[in-house]
Design an enzyme around this catalytic site. Structure first.
Site, PDB file in Angstrom:
ATOM      1  N   SER A   1       0.842  -1.198   0.000  1.00  0.00           N
ATOM      2  CA  SER A   1       0.000   0.000   0.000  1.00  0.00           C
ATOM      3  C   SER A   1       0.878   1.249   0.000  1.00  0.00           C
ATOM      4  CB  SER A   1      -0.913   0.021   1.228  1.00  0.00           C
ATOM      5  OG  SER A   1      -0.172   0.316   2.400  1.00  0.00           O
TER       6      SER A   1
ATOM      7  N   ASP B   1      -1.173  -2.008  14.021  1.00  0.00           N
ATOM      8  CA  ASP B   1      -1.493  -3.255  13.324  1.00  0.00           C
ATOM      9  C   ASP B   1      -0.734  -4.449  13.884  1.00  0.00           C
ATOM     10  OD1 ASP B   1      -3.214  -1.927  11.603  1.00  0.00           O
ATOM     11  OD2 ASP B   1      -1.692  -1.609  10.067  1.00  0.00           O
TER      12      ASP B   1
ATOM     13  N   THR C   1     -16.417   3.075   8.664  1.00  0.00           N
ATOM     14  CA  THR C   1     -15.233   2.647   9.407  1.00  0.00           C
ATOM     15  C   THR C   1     -15.374   1.172   9.727  1.00  0.00           C
ATOM     16  OG1 THR C   1     -13.917   2.855  11.422  1.00  0.00           O
ATOM     17  CG2 THR C   1     -16.249   3.395  11.616  1.00  0.00           C
TER      18      THR C   1
ATOM     19  N   ARG D   1     -13.315  -0.153  17.533  1.00  0.00           N
ATOM     20  CA  ARG D   1     -13.028   0.926  18.495  1.00  0.00           C
ATOM     21  C   ARG D   1     -13.701   2.222  18.072  1.00  0.00           C
ATOM     22  NH1 ARG D   1      -9.745   5.047  17.916  1.00  0.00           N
ATOM     23  NH2 ARG D   1      -8.845   4.106  16.049  1.00  0.00           N
TER      24      ARG D   1
ATOM     25  N   GLY E   1      -9.903  -1.443   2.947  1.00  0.00           N
ATOM     26  CA  GLY E   1      -9.070  -1.006   1.836  1.00  0.00           C
ATOM     27  C   GLY E   1      -8.018  -0.019   2.310  1.00  0.00           C
ATOM     28  N   ASN E   2      -7.095   0.324   1.410  1.00  0.00           N
ATOM     29  CA  ASN E   2      -6.071   1.291   1.774  1.00  0.00           C
ATOM     30  C   ASN E   2      -6.654   2.704   1.802  1.00  0.00           C
ATOM     31  OD1 ASN E   2      -6.032   2.324  -0.925  1.00  0.00           O
ATOM     32  ND2 ASN E   2      -4.620   0.696  -1.517  1.00  0.00           N
TER      33      ASN E   2
ATOM     34  N   THR F   1      -8.269   3.936  -1.443  1.00  0.00           N
ATOM     35  CA  THR F   1      -9.525   3.236  -1.722  1.00  0.00           C
ATOM     36  C   THR F   1     -10.646   3.791  -0.868  1.00  0.00           C
ATOM     37  OG1 THR F   1      -8.362   1.210  -2.330  1.00  0.00           O
ATOM     38  CG2 THR F   1     -10.668   0.987  -1.694  1.00  0.00           C
TER      39      THR F   1
ATOM     40  N   CYS G   1      -7.812  -7.417  17.985  1.00  0.00           N
ATOM     41  CA  CYS G   1      -8.492  -6.311  17.309  1.00  0.00           C
ATOM     42  C   CYS G   1      -9.970  -6.627  17.121  1.00  0.00           C
ATOM     43  CB  CYS G   1      -7.841  -6.023  15.956  1.00  0.00           C
ATOM     44  SG  CYS G   1      -8.402  -7.074  14.627  1.00  0.00           S
TER      45      CYS G   1
END
Length: 304
Positions: free
Chosen positions: A13, A84, A127, A131, A150-151, A154, A242
């Site tokens: 990305s 991440d 989103t 969180r 997506g990045n 995107t 996550c």
């Protein structure tokens, strides 16, 4: 023995490549004559875009292929957005360097509205972060929350195509890509908590790779290491996944560290908050203390 060339495993990305090249530039400046190359690759987290991260295995999907490249000798290190990186790394790996943290706030991005409060009832907000969804529900239960993967490019494209009235992204990512003008307003601590480690760039390497680890020492930022260590310790004590909405924000002041933590429910908007302070050498203990306070309030029910 110090290597004469370093190969950086990175996702493909635009943001991941920017971060990897940023690290490469810093390494070349710190070690004149050192050759640094990027090894771009695709991860499962990048390839599976039609499902929420929480349902396909979490953020660790962004690391696996990069770690395999290091194990197989195709790369010497990997560069990640720290948010991440799972709270518990795979055996045999470590994070020997953290770069200075950028703006950790979330960005409210919209073509028609200046801030969250200006959105009309029933507005569509994109989103995929649980969180962010939990905190949105708490503030604006009237909004439609829609998944968005997506990045960065995107996601902005989907907003510009009319699929959403607003989307939430990380300020740091937009700023690193030269897209700060897309930020209409900031959602920031203490009223809104970021993900643990948000806006910090972390470098991962194999344990025992002494030459590589030695070269990375020049990039270490002590303040970032202290604050994110508290945040990640809190996250790990809460399960480190996550798939649950966890927010954390730690700051270093004159008297030590102060950590705020949050666990939420993306469905109801119920939020639990806790905070505490400690000396700098107690960063991990501080994270565990705030996690314990959240669990005492009933966080385990939300974490299930």
């Amino acid at each position: 023995m110090m290597p004469s060339i370093l190969r950086i495993a990175t996702r493909k990305s635009a943001l991941a490549l920017w971060q990897a090249e940023h690290v490469a530039t810093l390494l070349r400046a710190a070690h004149p004559g050192l050759a640094v190359e990027l090894v771009p690759m695709s991860t499962r987290g990048d390839e599976i875009l039609d499902k929420p991260l929480a349902s396909i295995g979490g953020k660790g999907l962004f690391l696996k292929e990069l770690e395999v490249a290091m194990l197989e000798g195709r790369a010497d290190l990997a560069v990640h957005s720290l948010k991440d990186v799972p709270a518990q790394l795979e055996p045999g790996f470590m994070l020997p360097a953290m770069l200075p943290r950028a703006d950790a706030a979330d960005a409210f991005v919209s073509n028609d509205y200046a801030e969250l409060a200006a959105l009309p009832k029933g507005a569509r907000v994109g989103t995929s972060s649980l969180r962010r969804q939990a905190q949105l529900r708490a503030l604006r239960p009237d909004l439609q929350l829609l998944d968005l993967r997506g990045n960065v490019g995107t996601r902005l494209g989907k907003l510009d195509a009319g699929g959403y009235d607003a989307i939430l992204l990380a300020c740091a990512g937009l700023e690193r890509l030269g897209l700060a003008s897309r930020i209409r307003s900031r959602l920031a601590a203490p009223d809104w908590l970021p993900a643990p480690g948000q806006a910090a760039i972390a470098i991962e390497a194999r344990e025992g790779a002494a030459g590589v680890i030695g070269l990375l020492a020049a990039l270490e930022d002590t303040e970032t290491r202290l604050t994110v260590s508290a945040e990640r310790a809190m996250n790990q004590a809460l399960g480190g996944s996550c798939t649950v909405p966890v927010g954390a924000w730690c700051v270093l002041g004159e008297h030590g560290l102060h950590l705020r933590g949050m666990v939420g429910d993306a469905g109801s908007g119920r939020l639990l908050h806790a905070e505490a302070s400690a000396a700098t050498e107690q960063a991990v203990a501080l994270g565990r203390q705030v996690a314990a306070a959240l669990l005492e309030q009933g966080a385990a029910e939300l974490l299930r």
